[in-house]
Design an enzyme around this catalytic site. Sequence first.
Site, short mmCIF file in Angstrom:
data_model
loop_
_atom_site.label_atom_id
_atom_site.label_comp_id
_atom_site.label_asym_id
_atom_site.label_seq_id
_atom_site.Cartn_x
_atom_site.Cartn_y
_atom_site.Cartn_z
N GLY A 60 31.46 33.17 58.00
CA GLY A 60 31.96 31.95 57.99
C GLY A 60 32.01 31.50 59.30
O GLY A 60 31.62 32.08 60.50
N GLU A 61 32.52 30.13 59.53
CA GLU A 61 32.30 29.40 60.59
C GLU A 61 33.49 28.47 60.92
O GLU A 61 33.67 27.76 59.67
CB GLU A 61 30.87 28.93 61.26
CG GLU A 61 30.33 28.10 60.79
CD GLU A 61 28.94 27.77 61.15
OE1 GLU A 61 27.78 28.37 60.75
OE2 GLU A 61 28.97 27.03 62.18
N GLY A 62 33.86 28.09 61.97
CA GLY A 62 34.91 27.08 62.11
C GLY A 62 34.71 26.50 63.53
O GLY A 62 33.78 26.59 64.28
N THR A 63 35.70 25.67 64.16
CA THR A 63 35.99 24.93 65.47
C THR A 63 35.96 26.20 66.42
O THR A 63 35.62 26.14 67.35
CB THR A 63 36.97 24.23 65.26
OG1 THR A 63 38.12 24.65 64.77
CG2 THR A 63 36.71 22.69 64.64
N PHE A 64 36.76 27.19 65.86
CA PHE A 64 37.10 28.29 66.63
C PHE A 64 36.03 29.09 67.21
O PHE A 64 36.02 29.87 68.16
CB PHE A 64 38.24 29.03 66.01
CG PHE A 64 37.55 29.98 64.69
CD1 PHE A 64 36.83 31.05 65.06
CD2 PHE A 64 37.53 29.07 63.66
CE1 PHE A 64 36.50 31.66 63.81
CE2 PHE A 64 37.10 29.79 62.50
CZ PHE A 64 36.47 30.85 62.47
N LYS A 83 35.45 38.45 64.36
CA LYS A 83 35.80 37.17 64.66
C LYS A 83 35.29 36.85 65.95
O LYS A 83 36.00 37.46 67.03
CB LYS A 83 37.34 36.66 64.39
CG LYS A 83 37.64 35.25 64.48
CD LYS A 83 39.12 35.18 64.16
CE LYS A 83 39.49 33.73 64.50
NZ LYS A 83 41.03 33.53 63.96
N ASP A 177 49.92 27.91 58.79
CA ASP A 177 48.69 27.51 58.18
C ASP A 177 48.23 28.35 56.75
O ASP A 177 47.08 28.46 56.71
CB ASP A 177 47.62 27.43 59.04
CG ASP A 177 46.51 26.51 59.01
OD1 ASP A 177 46.46 25.77 58.17
OD2 ASP A 177 45.31 26.80 59.45
C1 NR9 Z 1 39.11 39.21 58.06
C2 NR9 Z 1 39.18 37.97 58.50
C3 NR9 Z 1 37.96 37.25 57.85
C4 NR9 Z 1 38.14 39.88 57.41
C5 NR9 Z 1 37.25 39.03 56.65
C6 NR9 Z 1 37.01 37.72 57.03
N1 NR9 Z 1 36.42 39.56 55.79
C7 NR9 Z 1 35.38 38.79 55.10
C8 NR9 Z 1 36.11 36.92 56.31
C9 NR9 Z 1 35.26 37.52 55.59
C10 NR9 Z 1 39.98 37.45 59.34
C11 NR9 Z 1 40.03 36.27 59.88
C12 NR9 Z 1 41.20 35.76 60.81
N2 NR9 Z 1 41.04 34.48 61.23
C13 NR9 Z 1 40.07 33.91 60.79
S1 NR9 Z 1 38.93 34.72 59.86
O1 NR9 Z 1 42.14 36.41 61.05
N3 NR9 Z 1 39.80 32.72 61.13
C14 NR9 Z 1 38.62 31.89 60.68
C15 NR9 Z 1 38.58 31.82 59.37
S2 NR9 Z 1 37.08 32.01 58.52
C16 NR9 Z 1 37.77 31.69 56.88
C17 NR9 Z 1 38.86 31.01 56.99
C18 NR9 Z 1 39.57 31.14 58.46
#
Ligand code: NR9
Length: 382
Positions: A60-64, A83, A177
């Site tokens: 996944g990806e985002g602003t962060f 991450k 959030d």
């Molecule tokens: C942990 C996180 C994302 C396990 C994962 C995963 N396993 C599979 C994604 C896929 C933990 C994240 C976290 N903060 C995040 S990801 O603690 N911020 C970015 C995102 S990516 C999707 C929603 C938020």
Amino acid sequence: MGKTELYSLFKGFLDCICLCLARSSNETASDTQRDTENGHLIYKKGDILDDRYEIVNTLGEGTFGKVVKCLDHSRGGSQIALKIIKNLEKYREAAKLEIIVLERISEKHPRYCVQMLDWFNYYGHVCISFELLSLSTFDFLKENNYLPYPISQIRHMAQQICRAACFLHDNKLTHTDLKPENILFVNSDYTLMYNAEKKCNERRIKDTAVRLIDFGSATFDHEHHSAVISTRHYRAPEVIMDLGWSHPCDVWSIGCILFEYYEGFTLFQTHDSKEHLAMMERIQGPIPQRMIQRSRKLKYFHCGRLDWNECSKTGRYVKAKCKPLKKYMLSHGTEHQLFFDLLERMLEYEPSKRISLSSALRHPFLLRGKSQVWRNSWDLSR
Ligand code: NR9
């Protein structure tokens, strides 16, 4: 130990982490070959980070920044989620605070919050490793053509989400959030079954175990509280009205999330604050006078009421789009009645009257059927 001593101990700990991160990033700050112009790390499958993590693919990806799947070669090649924060001061600073929250959480091993495994600095990119999870409850819903989750599955997910957030509240934290995107299934394997009513195939998740993620906006009770928090659709009325917020704003978000699981669509589908408040009035009745009188958002109100014309274009849209909460019930069986009773208490306007998560966990909807989940999975296996 006194309160001030505890606070300075905490501050010391924070400073220590900041210093440590700053040092390792300064060593290589001049090396920008690895980054895109907006701060993302450039990587490819097979790259190894920190002599240990082999990148498999992007999750996944985002602003962060980005989240990637890796093999951890220091742990027998087990899969983890990493991450990777952008190499920009703003995001690096935020990540340091997120690590402090995650360390505080990890110490106590709560079952329903994602477990941080490790963190390090890679050429200015703060990297945080987590246990690998699966699809988010939002992505699963989307891939299932927005067919809602069955109520027995919602109960099990709600129990876990409430326990996770209740743990945060007990530890003087507000997540701020909560949304379906931040609730991930541990395993998103499913069975296909025919939905006769909708004449299509439907995915049924086999195991409803979930974990709460993204503590990047989590706020300690003693910390500065930003005026604007949460993703729009899940934002509590006290936040929109700028009345100050605390733990109850998470409860409001959970109410919106559970509604979405039940219907397959968002309760407050809007991009405008005044329209958002008008939708709330249509669904939950008039906003309490006491809240209106104390609100600093004078532009939303007129003569002690929401400044809203039901006959205008947007007024008619809200009237057509939304209806009183109970009218959304898909059945009038006992469990649906109990579910809507809980929703109504979670979507209480007054934060001080809104149900707490420890009470929600004792609400008859969540107390019912601890064995029902078992019976369901047994039903499915036949
Ligand atoms: C942990 C996180 C994302 C396990 C994962 C995963 N396993 C599979 C994604 C896929 C933990 C994240 C976290 N903060 C995040 S990801 O603690 N911020 C970015 C995102 S990516 C999707 C929603 C938020």
